[in-house]
Design a protein around this motif. Structure first.
Motif, PDB file in Angstrom:
ATOM      1  N   THR A   1       1.506   1.613  -3.668  1.00  0.00           N
ATOM      2  CA  THR A   1       0.396   1.835  -4.603  1.00  0.00           C
ATOM      3  C   THR A   1      -0.502   3.017  -4.244  1.00  0.00           C
ATOM      4  O   THR A   1      -1.341   3.425  -5.052  1.00  0.00           O
TER       5      THR A   1
ATOM      6  N   ALA B   1      -2.889  -1.367 -10.008  1.00  0.00           N
ATOM      7  CA  ALA B   1      -1.896  -0.776  -9.103  1.00  0.00           C
ATOM      8  C   ALA B   1      -1.147  -1.860  -8.340  1.00  0.00           C
ATOM      9  O   ALA B   1       0.067  -1.787  -8.151  1.00  0.00           O
ATOM     10  N   ARG B   2      -1.899  -2.888  -7.952  1.00  0.00           N
ATOM     11  CA  ARG B   2      -1.278  -3.966  -7.198  1.00  0.00           C
ATOM     12  C   ARG B   2      -0.248  -4.704  -8.057  1.00  0.00           C
ATOM     13  O   ARG B   2       0.851  -5.041  -7.608  1.00  0.00           O
TER      14      ARG B   2
ATOM     15  N   ARG C   1      -2.840   5.042  -7.069  1.00  0.00           N
ATOM     16  CA  ARG C   1      -4.287   4.845  -6.940  1.00  0.00           C
ATOM     17  C   ARG C   1      -5.001   6.167  -6.724  1.00  0.00           C
ATOM     18  O   ARG C   1      -5.989   6.475  -7.383  1.00  0.00           O
ATOM     19  N   LYS C   2      -4.494   6.954  -5.792  1.00  0.00           N
ATOM     20  CA  LYS C   2      -5.220   8.179  -5.424  1.00  0.00           C
ATOM     21  C   LYS C   2      -4.938   9.335  -6.379  1.00  0.00           C
ATOM     22  O   LYS C   2      -5.803  10.178  -6.595  1.00  0.00           O
TER      23      LYS C   2
ATOM     24  N   LYS D   1      -3.461   9.062  -9.656  1.00  0.00           N
ATOM     25  CA  LYS D   1      -3.692   8.783 -11.073  1.00  0.00           C
ATOM     26  C   LYS D   1      -4.999   8.032 -11.293  1.00  0.00           C
ATOM     27  O   LYS D   1      -5.336   7.701 -12.427  1.00  0.00           O
ATOM     28  N   GLY D   2      -5.680   7.718 -10.189  1.00  0.00           N
ATOM     29  CA  GLY D   2      -6.930   6.984 -10.303  1.00  0.00           C
ATOM     30  C   GLY D   2      -6.742   5.583 -10.849  1.00  0.00           C
ATOM     31  O   GLY D   2      -7.645   5.007 -11.460  1.00  0.00           O
ATOM     32  N   MET D   3      -5.562   5.023 -10.609  1.00  0.00           N
ATOM     33  CA  MET D   3      -5.269   3.685 -11.135  1.00  0.00           C
ATOM     34  C   MET D   3      -6.147   2.643 -10.451  1.00  0.00           C
ATOM     35  O   MET D   3      -6.352   2.700  -9.232  1.00  0.00           O
ATOM     36  N   ASP D   4      -6.659   1.729 -11.218  1.00  0.00           N
ATOM     37  CA  ASP D   4      -7.478   0.632 -10.703  1.00  0.00           C
ATOM     38  C   ASP D   4      -6.687  -0.169  -9.670  1.00  0.00           C
ATOM     39  O   ASP D   4      -5.486  -0.381  -9.811  1.00  0.00           O
ATOM     40  N   LYS D   5      -7.389  -0.622  -8.639  1.00  0.00           N
ATOM     41  CA  LYS D   5      -6.728  -1.290  -7.526  1.00  0.00           C
ATOM     42  C   LYS D   5      -5.888  -2.485  -7.974  1.00  0.00           C
ATOM     43  O   LYS D   5      -4.758  -2.673  -7.525  1.00  0.00           O
ATOM     44  N   ASN D   6      -6.451  -3.297  -8.853  1.00  0.00           N
ATOM     45  CA  ASN D   6      -5.730  -4.495  -9.301  1.00  0.00           C
ATOM     46  C   ASN D   6      -4.537  -4.151 -10.177  1.00  0.00           C
ATOM     47  O   ASN D   6      -3.481  -4.782 -10.081  1.00  0.00           O
TER      48      ASN D   6
ATOM     49  N   ASP E   1       0.824  -1.218   0.000  1.00  0.00           N
ATOM     50  CA  ASP E   1       0.000   0.000   0.000  1.00  0.00           C
ATOM     51  C   ASP E   1       0.856   1.265   0.000  1.00  0.00           C
ATOM     52  O   ASP E   1       0.450   2.287  -0.554  1.00  0.00           O
TER      53      ASP E   1
END
Lengths: 261, 217
Positions: A116, A130-131, A120-121, A123-128, A113
């Motif tokens: 990522t 980003a993971r 995530r916050k 660039k608004g990257m999708d959680k998966n 975390d």
């Protein structure tokens, strides 16, 4: 700088930068151009202004005079105030990774975390997605198996490697290292240096403030010696470290060569 | 004199009802005082002086005067103009009182988060507000848990003070039962034991929560 490549373009330009803390002028007109894919080391005694210079590149220290450019875009904007500057600098900083002496990992977040959170916050990257990116970066710094661990359970060297992965997660154009190994036990320095060498091989543009003379000499394309807020001498690492022109450089190096701190 | 717990058993449903009212009040007050305390702390640290001075005055006011006086003031004082139900006054009074204490804790723990955390977040591109929200406040909250727990334990005991303005919590319920049965000792012993049990459960919960978050500090 080096003459082998004629197509070099500047990534970071530092022009006549002045910075004052009260009555004390800590940067007295610094100039430096960092070309794309190049690695510059800045050395010098404590209080020389080298950390302040690095921190002024991403405006953690707001400069009083001069210009800083990232990939042709002006970073310091004395014309912008308040929220306008805030929006501008937040956007610029997403393109610059910074690694601190004391790591500054977020202790309330797991390793993955930590890496990522920003993509995530911001660039608004999708959680998966980003993971996946995070795991790839942790793997790159050799810590994939520590993804779910919290920073307090990591060694200093591991923390710094996670911090590097965290900075890389925003896919920065330049990486700034502020004495990244100074707080580490000697036996942990090499694992961090190895990661930094890996970045060098991938032609990441890097600005490195360091006390590790051997490492600076090995890895850099250009080296700069600062003292008293000015650049005393700069040149290729071979020249600066083995045959410096200035007395002050020689004195400093004689005290620090072969010394880890 | 001989002890006779018979009346306590007879009136136990009344006591349970009082316990329920107290529990409800404590729950709302806990939520209000923690969320409110955090807001007060964030505003008084980060927002300009014009807003933060009245808030600091508010904290000072509620921390330097007795809870009972605050309740009387809200219930009988304001009652001159508007009639507010006792339970609402109790919740507001207790809520503001502990909001002040919790804000005091959050102010300390927010300030204890190192500047390096702020800088690391800003260097990634997070703005001032986002840094407070994602980085500073969560860490400050985790650090506040032990003291928040202590405050909430004190608060639960302080719900008994609301009996003074007629909120039908445990002590008030027992006063009614005592007035009918004339067995004060027995009731007070049982009530003390109930508070003691609640205390133990809360301390266990607090210790558990601290264990769950210690490694995130």
């Amino acid at each position: 700088m080096s003459t082998e490549h004629q197509t070099e373009t500047p990534m970071v330009e530092i022009r006549n930068v002045h910075k004052r803390f009260g009555d004390l002028e800590v940067l007295k007109g610094i100039n430096l151009t960092v070309n794309r894919g190049k690695i510059i080391s800045i050395i010098g005694p404590s209080g020389s202004g080298k950390s302040t210079l690095l921190r002024s590149v991403n405006q953690l220290e707001v400069i009083d005079q001069g210009e800083i450019l990232l990939d042709g875009i002006q970073v310091n904007r004395p014309d912008k105030k308040g929220l306008a500057f805030e929006r501008h600098i937040n956007h610029i900083r997403q393109n610059m990774g910074m690694v601190f002496q004391h790591f500054n990992l977020f202790p309330h977040l797991s390793t993955i975390d930590n890496v990522t959170l920003a993509p995530r916050k911001l660039k608004g990257m999708d959680k998966n997605v980003a993971r996946e990116l995070g795991m790839e970066l942790l793997d790159r710094v050799g810590l994939a198996e520590k993804a779910e661990v919290f920073p307090n359970w990591l060694s200093g060297g591991q923390k710094q490697r996670v911090a590097i992965a965290r900075a890389l997660a925003m896919q920065p154009k330049v990486m700034l290292f502020d004495e990244a190994t100074s707080a580490l036990d000697p036996e942990l320095v090499e694992e961090v240096n190895r990661v930094m060498r890996g970045l060098a091989e991938e032609h990441m543009t890097m600005l490195i403030v360091t006390h590790e003379m051997g490492f600076a000499r090995d890895v850099s394309d250009w080296a700069m010696f600062m003292d008293g807020g000015v650049v005393v001498e700069e040149g290729t690492p071979d020249k600066l470290f083995s045959d410096p022109d200035q007395e002050r450089t020689r004195n400093f190096l004689s005290k620090h060569l072969g010394d880890h701190h | 004199m001989e002890f006779d717990f018979g009346p306590v058993i007879t009136y136990f449903p009344t006591l349970l009802k009082g316990l329920g009212v107290g529990f409800l009040v404590a729950l709302v007050v806990a939520f209000m005082s923690i969320v409110g305390g955090l807001l007060v702390a964030v505003i008084s640290i980060y927002i300009n002086k014009v807003v933060s001075w009245p808030l600091r005055f508010f904290i000072w006011l509620f921390m330097t005067t007795p809870l009972l006086l605050q309740l009387y003031f809200l219930y009988f004082g304001l009652g001159e103009w508007i009639l507010i139900p006792a339970i609402l006054v109790g919740i507001l009074g207790l809520g503001f009182h502990y909001m002040a204490y919790n804000a005091d804790i959050f102010i300390a723990t927010i300030k204890s988060v190192s500047d390096g955390q702020y800088e690391a977040s800003r260097s990634l591109g997070f703005g001032h507000g986002a840094t407070i929200f994602y980085i500073i406040v969560p860490q400050a909250f985790i650090r506040a848990i032990p003291q928040l727990g202590n405050n909430m334990i004190l608060m639960v005991k302080d719900t008994s003070v609301l009996s003074a303005i007629g909120v039908a919590e445990l002590v008030y319920a027992s006063q009614y039962a005592i007035s009918v049965t004339f067995r004060p000792f027995e009731f007070f012993i049982v009530i003390a034991m109930l508070y003691y049990l609640i205390n133990i459960f809360m301390e266990l919960g607090q210790a558990w929560l601290e264990r769950q978050t210690a490694y995130r500090r």
